[in-house]
Design an enzyme around this catalytic site. Sequence first.
Site, short mmCIF file in Angstrom:
data_model
loop_
_atom_site.label_atom_id
_atom_site.label_comp_id
_atom_site.label_asym_id
_atom_site.label_seq_id
_atom_site.Cartn_x
_atom_site.Cartn_y
_atom_site.Cartn_z
N CYS A 140 3.54 -23.47 23.59
CA CYS A 140 3.43 -23.14 22.17
C CYS A 140 4.50 -23.84 21.34
O CYS A 140 5.61 -23.31 21.17
CB CYS A 140 3.57 -21.64 21.98
SG CYS A 140 2.32 -20.69 22.83
N GLY B 65 3.61 -30.50 13.10
CA GLY B 65 2.80 -31.13 14.15
C GLY B 65 3.63 -32.21 14.83
O GLY B 65 4.43 -31.92 15.72
N SER B 66 3.47 -33.46 14.36
CA SER B 66 4.26 -34.56 14.94
C SER B 66 5.75 -34.32 14.74
O SER B 66 6.56 -34.68 15.60
CB SER B 66 3.87 -35.88 14.28
OG SER B 66 2.52 -36.14 14.50
N THR C 195 0.87 -37.87 19.04
CA THR C 195 -0.20 -38.78 18.58
C THR C 195 0.17 -40.20 19.02
O THR C 195 1.35 -40.52 19.22
CB THR C 195 -0.35 -38.77 17.05
OG1 THR C 195 0.81 -39.36 16.46
CG2 THR C 195 -0.57 -37.36 16.50
N GLU D 177 -0.48 -33.92 22.56
CA GLU D 177 0.66 -34.32 23.41
C GLU D 177 1.34 -35.55 22.83
O GLU D 177 1.69 -36.49 23.55
CB GLU D 177 0.22 -34.53 24.86
CG GLU D 177 -0.26 -33.21 25.49
CD GLU D 177 -0.41 -33.26 27.00
OE1 GLU D 177 0.21 -34.10 27.64
OE2 GLU D 177 -1.17 -32.42 27.52
N GLN E 207 7.17 -49.88 10.10
CA GLN E 207 6.19 -49.44 11.09
C GLN E 207 5.20 -50.52 11.51
O GLN E 207 4.75 -50.54 12.65
CB GLN E 207 5.45 -48.21 10.56
CG GLN E 207 6.37 -47.01 10.39
CD GLN E 207 5.62 -45.70 10.32
OE1 GLN E 207 4.40 -45.66 10.14
NE2 GLN E 207 6.34 -44.60 10.46
#
Length: 573
Positions: free
Chosen positions: A145, A152-153, A386, A384, A487
């Site tokens: 959890c 999230g990320s 992104t 697991e 990026q």
Amino acid sequence: MSVAKNLLAGRIVEENLFPYPRLRAKDRELLGMMLEAIDQFLAPHREDFKRWDREAEQPAEFIQSLRDLGLFGLIIPEEHGGLGLSNAGYARVLSQTSGHDSSVSLTIGAHSSIGMKGILLFGTPEQRARYLPKLATGEMIAAFCLTESGSGSDAASIRTRATKCADGSWTLDGEKIWITNGGIADLYTVFARTTSEAGKITAFIVEAAWPGVSHGHHEDKMGIRASSTTTVSFTDVKVPAENLLDAEGKGFKVAMAILNNGRTGLGGGAVGGMKALIALATQQALARKQFGEPIANFGLIREKLAQMTVECFAAESVVWMVAHYIDSGLEDYSVEAAISKVYASEAIQRAAYEALQIAGGNGFMREFPYEEAARDARILSIFEGTNEVLRLYIALSGLKEIGKSYGELKAAVDDIFNSPIKGFGVLADYAEKRLTRATGVGRDKILGKIPPQLREAATAYEKYTVELAKVCDYLLRKYGKSIAGRQHALKRVADMTIDLFVGLCVLSRATALAADKGEESAQAMVIAHIFARQAKRRLAHNVRRIERNEDEQMELLAGFIVDRGRYPWDIVK
Ligand SMILES: Cc1cc2nc3c(=O)[nH]c(=O)nc-3n(C[C@H](O)[C@H](O)[C@H](O)COP(=O)(O)OP(=O)(O)OC[C@H]3O[C@@H](n4cnc5c(N)ncnc54)[C@H](O)[C@@H]3O)c2cc1C
């Protein structure tokens, strides 16, 4: 020594690549019995899996059968009642279950790979003795959890609170979302921010039966529909001090270690899924006749089957190399694990897309298995970690470590970060020197072992490892520390690292197989050759695009669209 991180500095760590690892004898023996039992048990459930996908539920009796088969105790040591499989053996089991049904693999995988892995990696002897035997039998099913609606990320931004009580126990409050096994788990590894000690993240072992723990309804998902995904809520949950995992404030490290260690489970599952897709697509291509002959005779169909095979072999080679790193106690494998996850998760999505295309209209029909395979595979590049975030991780971890692994380079690389001009060319020079010193793969030690038909591949990897170092040198010089925000460039570095590491794993495996004289060994050489040719083209493309690209225009265009929030053109106007 991390093979992947070293690639960015122009070095191929041969000793961690050759010879290709073999499964432990004990694992082979156990797997021999298990894989057959799994097939015998799961194959008759084919129609049930379809129905459960539609109904979005696995019946309790079926989960009981998974317990009876021992599928929840795969990696738990024998002294605690488990099978004691290695990571490599475990990934192979998930590969077998995935060939039948992805939701089954996920139920088992979320339990072992992430749900209870924290206890295996960080548990105290008491925690291990208390929980592992029940986790091994499946009397307790586990879930992990971490994710929340606002986190999230950016996992470090979680808001679930852990308040320390006077007696040393903790009170948990918060809600987690999209928790795999959430609705069937008896034990949760929960990450929360402590209200003491500067709000650091801490991991806890929480039993589902404790007051204040509850879960939401089963989410209606695109794929892996039969596996349980729910919210899990904690309201004033009392957690005894002895259920803190590792140390207070170390939760983020615990979460990342669990995810890194668990990645080969996901990779193994993807490989099993691909093998099943190749078998299905081949049968379909042989059975389906158009223009008076089986479509398996047509070049465009054959190209798809061959490509799926190359990518399945590559995914298998990288996943089991990484599993071996974990099993052999290598400490620094997180970048390789991320590479194996990114590569395998994307390869199975391509395979699912192509298998569906080979099946034509049938592929689109729910009666056939292709559409479900495509839906099921889609999650693999989302959870697991992104694949975007993992690509950034691969590139940035490599760039950061360049200096560390090379004492002689450290000062220079620090200089590059501090003053981009000063460190000019140091990395590229270093990489070139290494090559001329003839220490790369394909030379001295290794050359004798690599079969002649693979030497072209070895030379290509050697050349592009130096090119990657030059690229890193250029980028560090140009951007210094601000590279972290570039990026587009980081993605190219990551993609080059992925191609080189996966390619070297393929080369190593094909070299090991060359000792066998059969047809399969000969075809493995062909695969290694094809992969190297394709990788070389991608590598060359990425090198070229470091300087010659449309990044700025793309950024401007994205800004334009983001500002408007829509596509503004229309042929009517
Ligand atoms: C079916 C399912 C099962 C799951 N099971 C679990 C579980 O068992 N336990 C658990 O804790 N979690 C679980 N998750 C959550 C999962 O791990 C997250 O969905 C995942 O981490 C991504 O977070 P997010 O969905 O909030 O996407 P976001 O983080 O909001 O990302 C949205 C998009 O932005 C991109 N992005 C984000 N940050 C960056 C950045 N810095 N640079 C570039 N791109 C970026 C992402 O790559 C993605 O494309 C599950 C999710 C699903 C759908």
